[in-house]
Design a protein around this motif. Structure first.
Motif, PDB file in Angstrom:
ATOM      1  N   CYS A  32       0.799  -1.228   0.000  1.00  0.00           N
ATOM      2  CA  CYS A  32       0.000   0.000   0.000  1.00  0.00           C
ATOM      3  C   CYS A  32       0.832   1.280   0.000  1.00  0.00           C
ATOM      4  O   CYS A  32       0.306   2.347  -0.308  1.00  0.00           O
TER       5      CYS A  32
ATOM      6  N   ILE B 168      -4.091   2.570   4.593  1.00  0.00           N
ATOM      7  CA  ILE B 168      -5.339   3.121   4.045  1.00  0.00           C
ATOM      8  C   ILE B 168      -5.177   4.611   3.735  1.00  0.00           C
ATOM      9  O   ILE B 168      -5.774   5.121   2.779  1.00  0.00           O
TER      10      ILE B 168
ATOM     11  N   SER C 182      -2.376   5.957   2.620  1.00  0.00           N
ATOM     12  CA  SER C 182      -1.639   5.971   1.354  1.00  0.00           C
ATOM     13  C   SER C 182      -2.589   5.752   0.180  1.00  0.00           C
ATOM     14  O   SER C 182      -2.472   6.420  -0.860  1.00  0.00           O
ATOM     15  N   LEU C 183      -3.538   4.842   0.333  1.00  0.00           N
ATOM     16  CA  LEU C 183      -4.500   4.618  -0.753  1.00  0.00           C
ATOM     17  C   LEU C 183      -5.384   5.841  -0.972  1.00  0.00           C
ATOM     18  O   LEU C 183      -5.721   6.179  -2.110  1.00  0.00           O
ATOM     19  N   GLU C 184      -5.751   6.512   0.109  1.00  0.00           N
ATOM     20  CA  GLU C 184      -6.578   7.714  -0.046  1.00  0.00           C
ATOM     21  C   GLU C 184      -5.823   8.792  -0.818  1.00  0.00           C
ATOM     22  O   GLU C 184      -6.399   9.479  -1.660  1.00  0.00           O
TER      23      GLU C 184
ATOM     24  N   ASN D  57      -4.313   6.527  -4.436  1.00  0.00           N
ATOM     25  CA  ASN D  57      -5.203   5.638  -5.198  1.00  0.00           C
ATOM     26  C   ASN D  57      -6.638   5.845  -4.727  1.00  0.00           C
ATOM     27  O   ASN D  57      -7.270   4.936  -4.169  1.00  0.00           O
TER      28      ASN D  57
ATOM     29  N   LEU E 199      -9.589   3.260  -5.519  1.00  0.00           N
ATOM     30  CA  LEU E 199      -9.585   2.040  -4.712  1.00  0.00           C
ATOM     31  C   LEU E 199     -10.025   2.349  -3.289  1.00  0.00           C
ATOM     32  O   LEU E 199     -10.760   1.560  -2.672  1.00  0.00           O
ATOM     33  N   TYR E 200      -9.597   3.469  -2.762  1.00  0.00           N
ATOM     34  CA  TYR E 200      -9.983   3.885  -1.410  1.00  0.00           C
ATOM     35  C   TYR E 200     -11.505   3.991  -1.293  1.00  0.00           C
ATOM     36  O   TYR E 200     -12.102   3.477  -0.340  1.00  0.00           O
TER      37      TYR E 200
ATOM     38  N   ASN F 294      -3.744  -3.475  -7.088  1.00  0.00           N
ATOM     39  CA  ASN F 294      -4.891  -3.179  -6.232  1.00  0.00           C
ATOM     40  C   ASN F 294      -5.303  -4.394  -5.417  1.00  0.00           C
ATOM     41  O   ASN F 294      -5.663  -4.279  -4.242  1.00  0.00           O
TER      42      ASN F 294
ATOM     43  N   ALA G 128      -2.946  -4.812  -2.541  1.00  0.00           N
ATOM     44  CA  ALA G 128      -3.213  -3.813  -1.498  1.00  0.00           C
ATOM     45  C   ALA G 128      -4.409  -4.219  -0.653  1.00  0.00           C
ATOM     46  O   ALA G 128      -4.377  -4.134   0.581  1.00  0.00           O
TER      47      ALA G 128
END
Length: 788
Positions: A308, A345, A347-349, A352, A355-356, A402, A405
């Motif tokens: 992630c 989470i 980092s995804l926000e 990415n 995906l978040y 994805n 992650a």
């Protein structure tokens, strides 16, 4: 209690560095060599250099270091006399066009900037220069008003050329004349002028075209070097709109030497990220992000940090963005979330968002299905696998990234991907405050814990700081250890403290549970003990834990001792089976399914399988301990010694009489365990007599029958001799009479089998299940008749 306010570092500013002394990415040698090349470009020739890199890659920082280095770089010995008279340095001009974007006078401002620099005012009075440029941008005083007389001709020539190059200027003859005039003046001066034009990609499309047109028009002026800094993709898209979709070709005609910005080594950037995160969460906690827990070693899910975070961190801007977002969330949530999960989470926000957002709306598919029945598990995993098809992705590569992650944050998804109906997986449930746990999921998005959950500080104070005086037992303590979030907390904190604290916490929980528990469908003290064993594993800690249980006078200590004795007894049989079957392969070591096969051993196989089912919720947690001891060479002799101590504990009667008699499924399991872990008849008798002090007489009869009447195919094997010593005829008759009036006797079939065994000429012979069922029917009819 006074409130404690933690201080956090300020948010990281996305500011470029100004000196090579501040560089952390090892670019010093690169900057030095490039500065030498720019300053020592031979002869009067012109040069246009393009430094290309994406946003956030450090172009402005590189420009600042180049400016600094050029100021300190001597010219070649063979340079002309006039150059030496200037101190042997090149003239550096810095122009930041995006500051004046929208003024409509960018080209004029560019050449006015060069004029001001040549006049010597830029370094001495930058604020005066800025005011002058703004005046020019607004159509006020000409640049010549602020230029010193010694540079009048060159300064005026640059200013005049700038006006002639403005988009609204149509006088080509005038442009040609002023260009030739400037060319002559530059040839006479022989000054090497390096002009840096930064952030071209931040301009509006038409402004990009204007500036590039101006550079193209003066690109061949003698002794002029232009260094353009831009994101190539962004710049060519802007040029496409005025160059008939041939922006890339147009750029190539202008830029003679395109240079890709040297990317910092990935490990260097990640090291900087670690430094920044350490300043947020402290050195003490930073390893909670980077080190896999022992539970993770047996999970098919990939690592959160590697899946992630690592793929998205490529430059300092990425470090700053992630650190700032993480800091804001951590300041609110602190220890009410797990650091690895929060960083992942977040980092995804940041990097990415699609995906978040998908994760937010798919909680029911991603989180652990903690209440699902075993027979429904595979259907649930199949549904999860099908739902993964809705996960956003732009190509095959992003789909794989994805998925990794998601699997790292929600390991049950990883189990779903690898599962099949023939070999359903054994899922290790989440512990602590992981995002995978349904009750903690929303905290990562709402920045607050759910109603009914306690803050992490409450658990930390109880497990680490509370004096735990047994005279201070209170309802608040009981609410803490029975709260939804308590699972996993002992494992998290007690592995960091000394042995004395281990013993104190376990002893306190045993007393607490004896005072407040009404239904032993679970045992908090057992959970605490096994959590610590799972985490520490070291034999000396296990001995301390067991000794605390053995020394306790709490009646609950008898339940815990029985459950641990059962697991350790199974553990020893697992090791014996391994020794008989030879060495295992690496695959065997990683496959926890082997454990279930090892449990189905000879001897009391059926009784153990039945008992396993009853204790499933309690005993699953020791699977990890079994795996460790079997595969990491825990001496089997140590386990034998532990089992011997627990066996002796089960025969003791020096525990305190409970304030009220106990009940619940664990008491029945306790009785079932006695004949499993004790072989000697007298030892079993003594253990049952100790157990008898915990329950009422009718319950004792019921549980004793359950433990000593075992199913074996179509028969019952009854331990008649021991039952006759434990249950007198009067007591057995009383229990039957109670069942006839109120059905409190759960194991009525076992009672029927015992009755038949007593009447048999050979009580040791098995009893037919059909005969036992027939007698139960007969008793039922008698009861119905008496009721009428």
């Amino acid at each position: 209690m006074s409130e404690h306010y933690e201080s956090y570092p300020p948010l990281l500013q996305d500011e470029p560095i100004r000196s090579v002394t501040d560089d952390r990415y090892g670019r010093r040698e690169y900057v030095r060599n490039l500065a030498l090349a720019l300053s020592r470009f031979p002869g009067p020739g012109s040069l246009v250099v393009g430094i290309q890199g994406p946003w956030g890659s450090g172009k402005t920082s590189l420009k600042n270091m180049l400016v600094e280095q050029l100021a300190a770089t001597p010219l070649d010995k063979g340079k002309r006399k006039k150059e030496k008279e200037r101190g042997g340095k090149v003239i550096v001009v810095e122009f930041e066009p995006w500051i004046y974007s929208g003024s409509g006078r960018l080209v004029t401002l560019l050449f006015n900037q060069i004029s001001l620099t040549l006049s010597g005012k830029l370094g001495a009075a930058r604020h005066t220069v800025a005011k002058s440029l703004k005046r020019v941008a607004n159509g006020a005083a000409p640049i010549s008003d602020v230029a010193p007389s010694s540079m009048q001709r060159i300064v005026q020539a640059f200013g005049d050329l700038g006006e002639a190059l403005e988009p609204d200027s149509q006088d080509l003859k005038r442009l040609s004349e002023r260009r030739e005039n400037l060319k002559k003046e530059l040839e006479k001066s022989a000054f090497r002028i390096v002009v840096f034009i930064d952030d071209l990609d931040r301009l509006m499309d038409d402004e990009v075209t204007d500036v590039m047109r101006a550079v193209k028009a003066v690109g061949d002026l003698p002794y002029m070097t232009y260094v353009l800094l831009y994101d190539r993709d962004s710049l060519t898209k802007s040029l496409d709109k005025s160059c008939h979709d041939k922006g890339d070709e147009y750029l190539e005609k202008i830029v003679q030497v395109p240079i890709g910005l040297p990317e910092p080594i990935k490990e260097t950037v990640l090291s900087r990220l670690r430094d920044e995160l350490t300043s947020v969460v402290s050195e003490q906690n930073i390893d909670r992000i980077y080190i896999k827990s022992s539970d993770d070693l047996f999970s098919p899910a990939p690592d959160i940090y590697k899946s992630c975070v690592v793929p998205f961190i490529n430059n300092m801007r990425d470090v700053n963005r992630l650190t700032n977002e993480f800091m804001l969330r951590y300041q609110v949530l602190k220890d009410d979330v797990e650091l690895k999960d929060l960083l992942g989470i977040t980092s995804l926000e940041v990097f990415n968002p699609n995906l978040y957002r998908w994760i937010i709306v798919n909680k029911n598919y991603l989180c652990d299905a903690e209440d699902i029945k075993a027979e429904e598990l595979q259907d649930h995993l199949n549904a999860v696998k099908r739902h993964l098809e809705t996960m956003p992705s732009s190509d095959k590569g992003s789909e794989e990234r994805n998925l990794q992650a998601v699997e790292s944050l929600f390991p049950s998804v990883a189990y779903a991907v690898i599962s099949d109906s023939i070999n359903p997986p054994i899922i290790q449930k989440g512990m602590g405050r992981e995002i995978r746990r349904p009750e903690h999921f929303n905290a990562y998005f709402r920045l607050s814990i759910e109603s009914g959950l306690l803050h992490e500080s409450v658990y930390r104070e109880f497990l680490i700081d509370d004096p735990l005086n047994k005279n201070d037992l209170n309802q608040k303590h009981w609410e803490i250890v029975t709260s939804r979030g308590f699972d996993g907390e002992p494992e998290k904190y007690l592995s960091r403290v000394n042995a004395a604290r281990y013993a104190k916490v376990i002893g306190f929980c045993l007393e607490l549970e004896a005072k407040y528990s009404n239904d032993y469908s679970r045992c908090v003290s057992y959970d605490v003990a096994t959590a610590i064993i799972n985490k520490t594993h070291a034999g000396r800690w296990i001995n301390i834990i067991l000794q605390a249980i053995i020394d306790s006078k709490s009646p609950v200590s008898m339940i815990v001792a029985a459950c641990l004795a059962f697991e350790i007894n199974n553990l020893i049989q697992v090791e014996d089976s391994l020794n008989r079957n030879g060495q295992t392969t690496d695959k065997d070591k990683a496959d926890s399914k082997r454990l279930q096969q090892f449990r189905q051993l000879e001897g009391r196989e059926l009784a153990k399988i039945e008992l396993d089912n009853k204790l499933d919720g309690q005993m699953q947690k020791l699977n990890h301990l079994v795996v460790q001891s079997v595969y990491w060479d825990e001496p089997s002799g140590r386990w034998g010694g532990c089992l011997a101590l627990l066996r002796e504990k089960l025969k003791r009667t020096d525990f305190k009489q409970p304030q009220r008699l106990l009940n619940g499924p664990l008491l029945q399991s306790y009785a079932d365990i006695i004949p499993v872990v004790l072989d000697n008849i007298q030892d079993r008798y003594d253990a049952f007599q100790s157990f008898r002090r915990l329950v009422d007489e009718n319950t004792f009869v019921d549980y004793a029958l359950d433990a000593l009447v075992r199913k074996s195919g179509n028969e019952y094997i009854v331990d008649t001799s021991l039952l006759k010593r434990l249950v007198t005829c009067e007591l057995f008759r009383s229990a039957l009479d109670s069942w006839k009036s109120v059905p409190v006797l759960h194991n009525v079939t076992g009672a029927a089998a015992y009755t038949l065994a007593l009447k048999s000429p050979d009580p040791a012979q098995p009893v037919s299940r059909e005969q036992a069922k027939s007698l139960v029917v007969q008793w039922g009819k008698q009861r119905a008749g008496e009721a009428q």
